[in-house]
Design a protein around this motif. Structure first.
Motif, PDB file in Angstrom:
ATOM      1  N   ILE A 213       0.940  -1.247  -0.075  1.00 33.23           N
ATOM      2  CA  ILE A 213       0.002   0.011   0.042  1.00 33.23           C
ATOM      3  C   ILE A 213       0.811   1.166  -0.024  1.00 33.23           C
ATOM      4  CG2 ILE A 213      -1.773   1.368   1.406  1.00 33.23           C
ATOM      5  CD1 ILE A 213      -2.804  -1.378   2.453  1.00 33.23           C
ATOM      6  N   LEU A 217       0.946   4.239  -2.490  1.00 33.75           N
ATOM      7  CA  LEU A 217       0.805   5.528  -2.023  1.00 33.75           C
ATOM      8  C   LEU A 217       1.760   6.532  -2.472  1.00 33.75           C
ATOM      9  CD1 LEU A 217      -0.884   4.926   1.268  1.00 33.75           C
ATOM     10  CD2 LEU A 217      -2.061   5.763  -0.835  1.00 33.75           C
ATOM     11  N   TYR A 274      -2.066   6.916   4.302  1.00 31.48           N
ATOM     12  CA  TYR A 274      -2.005   5.359   4.641  1.00 31.48           C
ATOM     13  C   TYR A 274      -3.557   5.582   5.479  1.00 31.48           C
ATOM     14  CZ  TYR A 274      -1.860   0.754   6.392  1.00 31.48           C
ATOM     15  OH  TYR A 274      -2.056  -0.589   6.995  1.00 31.48           O
ATOM     16  N   GLU A 277      -6.215   6.067   3.480  1.00 32.44           N
ATOM     17  CA  GLU A 277      -6.596   4.736   2.915  1.00 32.44           C
ATOM     18  C   GLU A 277      -7.610   3.911   3.442  1.00 32.44           C
ATOM     19  OE1 GLU A 277      -5.577   4.838  -0.419  1.00 32.44           O
ATOM     20  OE2 GLU A 277      -5.893   2.875  -0.803  1.00 32.44           O
TER      21      GLU A 277
END
Ligand code: PMP
Length: 296
Positions: A213, A217, A274, A277
């Protein structure tokens, strides 16, 4: 507190397995750690997929299909009335006579624990943690591939002991060739010349779900990323450093051995991205309507 053991919810006091369980005897099994936020297990499909991959790599047949695993996870959360949870799913080879042959065990042992997830102290995220480079080398891919998230954790525990002895939070292991691999429970990133760097999977690491992730990102935020082979000198000359995993999320590093990192701008930016997200993921799951398992 309640746990899920094999096929049902049981009180913690009854959640026991045999001393002949091959998970106990040999560390023969696999596991996953997940985190639930507001009743939603973040990246649940990805974790179950990785569990299945780990199991296949040790030729262990999971005793449930994916829906069965999801149901067991949510039942355990519901039994404990937990919406923010630390979830540990353990599958061992199961009960069987002493001997290495996996076929000695008829049924795998399947366990889900859903404990309360307490946030780490804000000061850790603000100040960063101290970590060390361990003398213990990461398992060789050709010996025990770190991509198998296995119960056989002594490699990591030996490095963790070094961290504890040094008063550090985490220990980073190098691979057998001396390239940076990963932490005992985390992946490592550093920022050098504005490039977000992390060891490649080929270095012999677990391909962390958080790691993936963060790489995505970082690209989305316009940074160059580099997955590669790095020496400790690359890390020591970096401007920022952080570690990632499912429970810590993005944790800034203040010091590696005696080398200090003072700048944390990109780390902070990625940590915020994050968090965003996670919020988007939860909102998306919730908006897709009541699920069979979720808390809706
Ligand atoms: N490496 C190791 C050795 C780990 O145990 C973990 C934690 N599962 C990680 C990396 C990070 O993986 P994830 O982001 O999927 O939690």
């Amino acid at each position: 507190m309640y746990l899920y053991l094999n096929d049902r919810i049981v009180p913690k006091s009854e959640a026991v397995v045999s001393v002949y369980d091959h998970g106990f005897l040999y560390g023969d099994g696999v596991y996953e750690t997940m985190r639930a936020y507001d009743g939603v297990v973040f990246m649940m499909d990805e974790h179950i997929e990785r569990l299945r991959r780990s199991a296949e790599m040790i030729r262990l047949l999971l005793p449930k299909d994916n829906d069965g695993i999801k149901q067991a996870i949510y039942e355990t959360m519901i039994a404990n009335n937990r919406t923010n949870a630390y979830i540990r799913l353990t599958v061992s080879r199961g009960y069987g006579p002493i001997g290495l042959d996996p076929d000695l065990c008829k049924d795998a042992t399947f366990v889900v624990v859903a404990e309360e997830m307490k946030d780490y102290p804000a000061s850790m995220y603000k100040n960063g943690i101290n970590i060390i480079i361990a003398g213990t080398r990461r398992n060789l891919r050709e010996a025990i591939n770190p991509q198998i998230k296995s119960l056989n954790f002594l490699n990591n525990i030996l490095a963790k002991i070094e961290a504890k002895d040094a008063g550090a939070y985490e220990a980073i292991m190098l691979n057998f060739k001396g390239y940076i691999a990963e932490g005992t429970i985390s992946n490592i990133f550093f920022v050098k010349d504005n490039i977000v760097c992390t060891p490649s999977v080929g270095c012999g690491i677990l391909d962390g779900i958080t790691r993936k992730i963060i790489l995505d990102l970082a690209v989305r935020e316009g940074f160059r990323v580099k997955e590669g082979r790095f020496k400790t000198g690359d890390l020591f000359s970096a401007s920022e450093c952080f570690i990632t995993n499912t429970t810590l999320e993005v944790m800034p590093v203040r010091k590696v051995d005696n080398v200090k990192f003072t700048n944390g701008d990109i780390t902070r930016l990625l940590r915020r991205a994050y968090k965003q997200e996670i919020r988007a993921y939860i909102a998306n799951v919730k908006s897709s309507g009541p699920s069979l398992w979720g808390y809706q």
